[in-house]
Design a protein around this motif. Structure first.
Motif, short mmCIF file in Angstrom:
data_model
loop_
_atom_site.label_atom_id
_atom_site.label_comp_id
_atom_site.label_asym_id
_atom_site.label_seq_id
_atom_site.Cartn_x
_atom_site.Cartn_y
_atom_site.Cartn_z
N GLY A 239 0.84 -1.19 0.00
CA GLY A 239 0.00 0.00 0.00
C GLY A 239 0.88 1.25 0.00
N ARG A 240 0.44 2.28 -0.70
CA ARG A 240 1.25 3.51 -0.79
C ARG A 240 0.34 4.72 -0.77
N CYS A 241 0.80 5.76 -0.10
CA CYS A 241 0.04 7.02 -0.05
C CYS A 241 1.03 8.19 -0.05
N GLU A 242 0.80 9.13 -0.95
CA GLU A 242 1.63 10.34 -1.01
C GLU A 242 0.72 11.55 -0.85
N LEU A 243 1.10 12.43 0.07
CA LEU A 243 0.30 13.62 0.35
C LEU A 243 1.15 14.88 0.24
N LYS B 133 4.56 -2.52 3.24
CA LYS B 133 4.69 -3.83 2.60
C LYS B 133 4.48 -4.92 3.64
N SER B 134 3.88 -6.02 3.23
CA SER B 134 3.66 -7.12 4.17
C SER B 134 3.99 -8.46 3.53
N VAL B 135 4.47 -9.38 4.36
CA VAL B 135 4.70 -10.76 3.94
C VAL B 135 4.08 -11.67 5.00
N ASN B 136 3.92 -12.92 4.65
CA ASN B 136 3.28 -13.88 5.54
C ASN B 136 4.05 -14.03 6.85
N ASP C 96 6.47 21.31 14.30
CA ASP C 96 5.12 21.48 14.83
C ASP C 96 4.53 20.08 15.00
N GLU C 97 4.64 19.55 16.21
CA GLU C 97 4.31 18.14 16.47
C GLU C 97 2.87 17.81 16.09
N GLU C 98 1.94 18.63 16.49
CA GLU C 98 0.54 18.34 16.23
C GLU C 98 0.24 18.36 14.73
N GLU C 99 0.81 19.33 14.03
CA GLU C 99 0.58 19.45 12.59
C GLU C 99 1.17 18.25 11.84
N TRP C 100 2.41 17.89 12.20
CA TRP C 100 3.06 16.78 11.52
C TRP C 100 2.39 15.45 11.86
N PHE C 101 1.98 15.27 13.09
CA PHE C 101 1.34 14.00 13.46
C PHE C 101 0.04 13.80 12.68
N SER C 102 -0.73 14.87 12.54
CA SER C 102 -1.97 14.79 11.78
C SER C 102 -1.68 14.44 10.32
N PHE C 103 -0.63 15.05 9.77
CA PHE C 103 -0.23 14.82 8.38
C PHE C 103 0.23 13.38 8.17
N ILE C 104 1.09 12.89 9.06
CA ILE C 104 1.62 11.52 8.95
C ILE C 104 0.50 10.50 9.14
N SER C 105 -0.36 10.75 10.12
CA SER C 105 -1.46 9.81 10.39
C SER C 105 -2.35 9.63 9.17
N LYS C 106 -2.64 10.75 8.49
CA LYS C 106 -3.49 10.69 7.30
C LYS C 106 -2.84 9.84 6.21
N ALA C 107 -1.53 10.00 6.05
CA ALA C 107 -0.82 9.23 5.02
C ALA C 107 -0.72 7.75 5.39
N VAL C 108 -0.49 7.44 6.67
CA VAL C 108 -0.42 6.04 7.10
C VAL C 108 -1.76 5.36 6.92
N HIS C 109 -2.84 6.05 7.28
CA HIS C 109 -4.18 5.49 7.06
C HIS C 109 -4.41 5.19 5.59
N GLN D 226 -4.92 0.86 1.32
CA GLN D 226 -4.51 0.22 0.08
C GLN D 226 -3.97 -1.19 0.33
N LEU D 227 -3.21 -1.34 1.41
CA LEU D 227 -2.67 -2.65 1.77
C LEU D 227 -3.80 -3.64 2.04
N VAL D 228 -4.80 -3.20 2.81
CA VAL D 228 -5.94 -4.07 3.13
C VAL D 228 -6.69 -4.46 1.86
#
Length: 301
Positions: free
Chosen positions: A18-22, A34-37, A134-147, A152-154
């Protein structure tokens, strides 16, 4: 087997991506998962050191989407704004340089001609620092991309799971057919044994009367020793339960691990009790299918 076609979603915990670019506010982030068994849930996260404080949160987000598998998360970022760094001067260090130069001038009767420009060239007087995160700003940004990457992975694992589901359903159907054959064949074995025993006794005694009660007693003992009714009932129950779990879907891999162990136990008992070649061959076929299922469910989340 799923006669109604009402199969639920199962997720392959094997290969997936799965990949996400923001891009937001001159900040660009890219997350790849990426995942493997893998039998358990194992996450490895590689990202810039400045984001290490978010590692536990990222791990929790991934776990919302996956419960099993060896999962690698890669995070990279770019700050496209012009003000990515700021210049500062080290006041205390600069002060020490000025005092040292002044003392040298006095000690050697030299002119004190030190300028600010010259002072700025001294080691570590001028330092370049990255802007405060800016911890709060970056965390929100990273979280959105990880989600986004995790979704996509799922999706990829769900597609693989659909194929796996079809294969498992066919194997369960075959197992059900094998159980039915053994159930129908078992009474015939008793009848054949009784007939064979009677013929042998008749041949041995020739004209003498045959003790039917003794024959029946021997047949009863034989029937008791080779009876696999209980094993077949439990085995069919396990097959039906597995089919129902596949219909329900979800994270069922660990439960199926246990059921397959029980299936194998019943198949072994059937093989140990039977002396009939046809049932023995079906018992071996059962064990073969069970082993294939055991291998396949390692890929189910």
């Amino acid at each position: 087997a799923d006669e109604d076609g009402l199969l639920g979603n199962i997720y392959d915990n094997g290969a997936g991506f799965g990949r996400c670019e923001l891009l937001e506010h001159d900040k660009k982030i890219n997350v790849e998962i990426k995942s493997v068994n893998h039998r358990y849930f194992d996450v490895s996260i590689k990202m810039p050191r400045k984001f290490n404080r978010f590692e536990s949160h990222i791990r929790k987000i991934v776990q919302e989407y996956c419960s099993r598998g060896k999962i690698d998360v890669y995070i990279s970022f770019e700050d496209l704004s012009e003000e990515t760094c700021i210049l500062n001067y080290n006041y205390e260090l600069a002060k020490q340089y000025v005092e040292a130069v002044s003392e040298m001038a006095k000690a050697f009767s030299l002119a004190e001609d030190l300028t600010a420009s010259q002072l700025s060239r001294y080691p570590d007087v001028i330092v370049m620092e990255e802007k405060e995160l800016d911890e709060e700003e970056w965390f929100s940004f990273i979280s959105k991309a990880v989600h986004g990457a995790a979704k996509q992975l799922v999706s990829a694992r769900e597609k693989e799971g659909a194929q796996l589901l079809e294969d498992l359903s066919q194997k369960l159907l075959h197992m059900s057919e094998l159980v039915t054959y053994i159930q129908e064949r078992s009474p015939q074995i008793i009848e054949e044994y009784q007939s064979h025993l009677t013929e042998k006794v008749q041949s041995f005694l020739q004209e003498s009367d045959i003790d039917e009660n003794r024959i029946l007693a021997e047949v009863t003992i034989f029937a008791d020793k080779c009876c696999v009714d209980e094993e077949l009932v439990r085995l069919r129950s396990h097959v039906d339960t597995t089919g129902q779990m596949l219909k329900t879907g979800g994270s069922i891999g660990r439960n199926l691990d246990f059921i397959v162990q029980e299936m194998n136990r019943e198949a072994n008992t059937i093989l140990s009790k039977t002396s009939d070649l046809d049932i023995a061959n079906r018992g071996i076929d059962l064990k073969t299918e069970i082993e294939k299922i055991r291998e396949q469910i390692q890929n189910i989340e």
